[in-house]
Design a protein around this motif. Sequence first.
Motif, short mmCIF file in Angstrom:
data_model
loop_
_atom_site.label_atom_id
_atom_site.label_comp_id
_atom_site.label_asym_id
_atom_site.label_seq_id
_atom_site.Cartn_x
_atom_site.Cartn_y
_atom_site.Cartn_z
N GLN A 23 38.90 32.78 43.17
CA GLN A 23 39.81 31.92 43.93
C GLN A 23 39.03 31.01 44.84
O GLN A 23 37.85 31.25 45.11
CB GLN A 23 40.79 32.77 44.76
N HIS A 80 39.81 28.94 48.77
CA HIS A 80 40.71 28.75 49.91
C HIS A 80 39.94 28.00 51.00
O HIS A 80 38.73 27.76 50.86
CB HIS A 80 41.20 30.12 50.44
N HIS A 96 39.53 27.16 55.52
CA HIS A 96 39.77 27.52 56.93
C HIS A 96 39.75 26.21 57.70
O HIS A 96 38.92 25.34 57.39
CB HIS A 96 38.67 28.46 57.46
N GLU A 113 34.29 27.97 59.74
CA GLU A 113 33.87 29.34 60.13
C GLU A 113 32.38 29.32 60.46
O GLU A 113 31.96 29.70 61.54
CB GLU A 113 34.18 30.32 58.99
N HIS A 129 35.92 27.79 50.83
CA HIS A 129 35.23 28.98 50.29
C HIS A 129 35.63 29.17 48.83
O HIS A 129 36.80 29.34 48.51
CB HIS A 129 35.62 30.23 51.10
N VAL A 142 35.24 31.77 45.96
CA VAL A 142 34.99 33.21 45.95
C VAL A 142 34.76 33.71 44.52
O VAL A 142 35.61 33.48 43.65
CB VAL A 142 36.19 33.95 46.57
N PHE A 193 37.65 42.24 40.70
CA PHE A 193 37.48 41.67 42.04
C PHE A 193 37.72 42.73 43.12
O PHE A 193 36.93 42.86 44.06
CB PHE A 193 38.46 40.50 42.20
N ILE A 252 34.89 43.73 45.93
CA ILE A 252 35.05 43.42 47.36
C ILE A 252 34.40 44.49 48.22
O ILE A 252 33.83 44.22 49.29
CB ILE A 252 36.54 43.39 47.74
N VAL A 282 30.08 33.90 47.75
CA VAL A 282 31.01 32.89 48.24
C VAL A 282 30.23 31.62 48.54
O VAL A 282 29.24 31.67 49.29
CB VAL A 282 31.79 33.35 49.49
N LEU A 325 32.95 39.53 54.20
CA LEU A 325 34.22 38.80 54.17
C LEU A 325 34.54 38.41 55.61
O LEU A 325 34.18 39.14 56.55
CB LEU A 325 35.33 39.74 53.67
N THR A 326 35.21 37.29 55.81
CA THR A 326 35.56 36.89 57.18
C THR A 326 37.01 37.26 57.53
O THR A 326 37.49 36.90 58.59
CB THR A 326 35.37 35.38 57.40
N THR A 327 37.69 37.93 56.57
CA THR A 327 39.00 38.50 56.89
C THR A 327 38.96 39.97 56.49
O THR A 327 38.09 40.37 55.69
CB THR A 327 40.14 37.81 56.10
N PRO A 340 39.16 43.22 54.47
CA PRO A 340 38.50 44.37 55.12
C PRO A 340 37.11 44.10 55.69
O PRO A 340 36.40 45.04 56.01
CB PRO A 340 38.45 45.37 53.97
N TRP A 355 26.29 34.83 50.80
CA TRP A 355 26.81 33.52 51.20
C TRP A 355 25.86 32.43 50.73
O TRP A 355 24.63 32.56 50.84
CB TRP A 355 26.99 33.45 52.71
#
Length: 259
Positions: A90, A92, A94, A104, A117, A119, A129, A133, A141, A196-198, A200, A207
């Motif tokens: 995916q 997305h 920010h 970010e 991002h 992913v 996926f 994670i 990412v 991950l920046t959200t 969990p 990166w």
Amino acid sequence: CSYKLRNVELHPLWQSSSSVTGGTKQSPIDIQARSSVFDPKLKPLSICYDPTTCLQIWNNGYSFVVEFDDTTENSVVTGGPLNNNFRLKQFHFHWGAINDWGSEHTVDSKVFPAELHLVHWNSDLYKCFEEAIMEENGLAVIGVFLKLGTHHPELQSVIDLFPSIKYKDAVAAFTYFDPSTLMPSCPDYWTYDGSLTTPPLTESVTWIIKKKPIEVTQNQLAAFRSLFFTSIGEEEKKMVDNFRPLQPLMDRTVRSSFR
Ligand SMILES: NS(=O)(=O)c1ccc(Cc2ccc([N+](=O)[O-])cc2)cc1
Ligand SMILES: [Zn+2]
């Protein structure tokens, strides 16, 4: 001035997750260009996306997400710092409530109005996926900064769908898109090990942050702010400032693919 402190009140998601206890490789970070180490062993990134793997676009209550069919190896990234094949899952973004902040990652404390991002998950080591994670070396990412400038026609084809995904959990079909059109032509990048920046917030991410931003117009950024965190019928909360605060670098080195 993009050096303004980001004194925004954080969305509940990020309030609890502004720092994970015990995390030593958290993201995002400030990339200090002068402290990054040129690594001549870093290969060029090899990106191959099949536009027919694009499936849908939806509002997940944190961002808008464009999802891809990851049941084949048709849209993948490898090379660069990666030693495996990573499938696109995916992308997305920010962004901020105003153009003075939103990204970010930052570069020498410079904040951009938004960050993309892309992913990907490690399909050599993991089955899906959701498994990747949670695992070391599970995700890659690619981060791309957005800056104010000329109109971005390919991004506009994504923005044109926003009226159908204004509220949380709304989904729209989106079946032909090549996300490499959202990347700068310059091959230069920084790379570091992070999370991950959200939630969990797992420390499973390699990166890859592109050095050059892409350009978008004020109106295109404003369109991002027309979305809502909330579901239809709830008190409306504009989807803005969906970025996590900077995290400490701790014992990490950022490598660069360029001198
Ligand atoms: N911002 S980011 O670090 O690139 C990022 C990348 C991927 C995700 C997507 C995601 C992460 C975790 C879950 N989960 O545990 O159910 C579901 C979706 C969330 C955030
Ligand atoms: Zn993200």
